[in-house]
Enzyme design. Structure first.
Site, PDB file in Angstrom:
ATOM      1  N   VAL A  60      46.694  36.680  51.993  1.00 23.66           N
ATOM      2  CA  VAL A  60      46.525  35.235  52.055  1.00 23.66           C
ATOM      3  C   VAL A  60      45.290  34.800  52.847  1.00 23.66           C
ATOM      4  CG1 VAL A  60      47.860  34.786  54.155  1.00 23.66           C
ATOM      5  CG2 VAL A  60      47.907  33.121  52.284  1.00 23.66           C
ATOM      6  N   TYR A  61      44.685  35.697  53.625  1.00 22.33           N
ATOM      7  CA  TYR A  61      43.534  35.309  54.441  1.00 22.33           C
ATOM      8  C   TYR A  61      42.359  34.913  53.545  1.00 22.33           C
ATOM      9  CZ  TYR A  61      45.862  37.396  58.532  1.00 22.33           C
ATOM     10  OH  TYR A  61      46.737  37.715  59.541  1.00 22.33           O
ATOM     11  N   SER A  62      41.942  33.662  53.691  1.00 22.27           N
ATOM     12  CA  SER A  62      40.814  33.124  52.919  1.00 22.27           C
ATOM     13  C   SER A  62      40.976  33.407  51.432  1.00 22.27           C
ATOM     14  CB  SER A  62      39.477  33.676  53.440  1.00 22.27           C
ATOM     15  OG  SER A  62      39.256  33.278  54.772  1.00 22.27           O
ATOM     16  N   ASP A  63      42.223  33.227  50.968  1.00 22.62           N
ATOM     17  CA  ASP A  63      42.506  33.329  49.536  1.00 22.62           C
ATOM     18  C   ASP A  63      42.089  34.677  48.953  1.00 22.62           C
ATOM     19  OD1 ASP A  63      43.422  32.382  47.058  1.00 22.62           O
ATOM     20  OD2 ASP A  63      41.458  31.584  46.521  1.00 22.62           O
TER      21      ASP A  63
END
Length: 326
Positions: A60-63
């Protein structure tokens, strides 16, 4: 660099883990302060040069772009068998009813997506980012077991949850002969010590590796209480962590400043040294967006706080609301 076993496994990890939430496309996701690929790569390279072999990110980090950036950098700067790569699953990655969570469907899709973005055939540690109350834990644990048996992950871990939830998951795995969690990535620092009540003793008893996130309280322990940073001004989640206990937390920050001044070292080294001495911590997850962040973190390994200094740092602390599922 010191190296220790990752929980009750045979894998050796550096005493520090580089957290890669700060590396990603700023326009993708809720972290406008993140560093793009060009700015991120020097930090990953420097970490490797300093002996750090443990890297933590999440889908999920920065999509997803954090995984992409980290994967390309590690491929360019290191051999795959020399590094320990950890990522996480739970957060929303796509629209629709199955685009998030810890269902079998979500896990089987997301592990393949993470491997694709990281550019690797397997991850060393696959972690559930949060507890999913909408999915039976039996379904989650069996899916994770199958991910390990398929060779897509060597070990599995968990992050921020209540101790009873973690123990329940361990019991479910043991009862069914499934792969067991080997790590807990939880929130531990001088401003939030509630994990000392239940989670840390549980991890010690069960031989679980502890890899705390935000050991310096998102930078609050490294500067004066009223001083801000670019990240703190836009970090709404971070603001919510300390709102209810601001006055007591301010006193702790002041004690860190005192101990650091007496030693003639940066506050970050004192704050991290406190986490490093806490049992059964394996490898705190550090963030690095400025060159001195990595240097301070490595220097903290040599800082051995005295019992008097530890007592001074801990004395102002007051009980905080338990944030098991943050």
């Amino acid at each position: 660099m010191d190296y220790v076993k990752l929980g009750n496994t045979g894998t050796d990890v550096s005493r520090l883990c580089l957290g890669c939430m700060s590396y990603g496309v700023p326009e993708r996701g809720p972290h406008p302060w993140s560093l793009d690929e060009e700015k991120s790569r020097p930090f990953i390279k420097k970490a490797l040069e300093l002996g750090i072999n443990f890297f933590d990110t999440a889908n999920v980090y920065s999509d997803g772009t954090s995984e992409e950036i980290v994967g390309r950098a590690l491929k360019d700067f290191a051999k795959r068998d020399e590094v320990v790569i950890a990522t996480k699953v739970h957060g929303r990655m796509r629209p629709g009813p199955n685009g998030a969570g810890l269902s079998r469907k979500a896990i089987m899709h997301e592990i393949d997506e993470s491997l694709r973005r990281l550019g690797t055939d397997y991850v060393d540690l696959y972690q559930i980012h949060r507890w999913d109350s909408r999915t039976p834990i039996e379904e989650t644990m069996e899916a994770l077991h199958d991910v390990v048996k398929a060779g897509k992950a060597l070990h599995i871990g968990a992050s921020s949850m209540y101790a009873w939830q973690f123990l329940h998951a361990l019991h479910v795995a043991e009862k069914n002969g499934w792969t067991r969690f080997v790590t807990m990535q939880n929130y531990v620092n001088l401003l939030y010590r509630e994990e000392e009540r239940e989670m840390l003793p549980l991890c010690q008893a069960e031989k679980i590796g502890v890899i705390p996130w935000s050991p310096m309280a998102r930078g609050r322990l490294t500067r004066d209480w009223d001083e801000s940073s670019e990240r703190s001004l836009t970090d709404e989640f971070g603001k919510s962590l300390y709102a209810a206990t601001a006055e007591a937390d301010r006193k702790v920050v002041e004690r860190v400043a005192e101990v650091a001044a007496n030693r003639g070292i940066p506050r970050a080294q004192v704050a991290l040294a406190w986490v490093l001495q806490k049992q059964p911590v394996t490898a705190p997850i550090i963030g690095a967006t400025k060159p001195h962040h990595l240097e301070d973190a490595v220097a903290a390994l040599s800082v051995k706080l005295t019992p008097e200094e530890i007592a001074k740092l801990e004395e102002p602390y007051v009980p905080h609301p338990v944030l098991g599922g943050i």
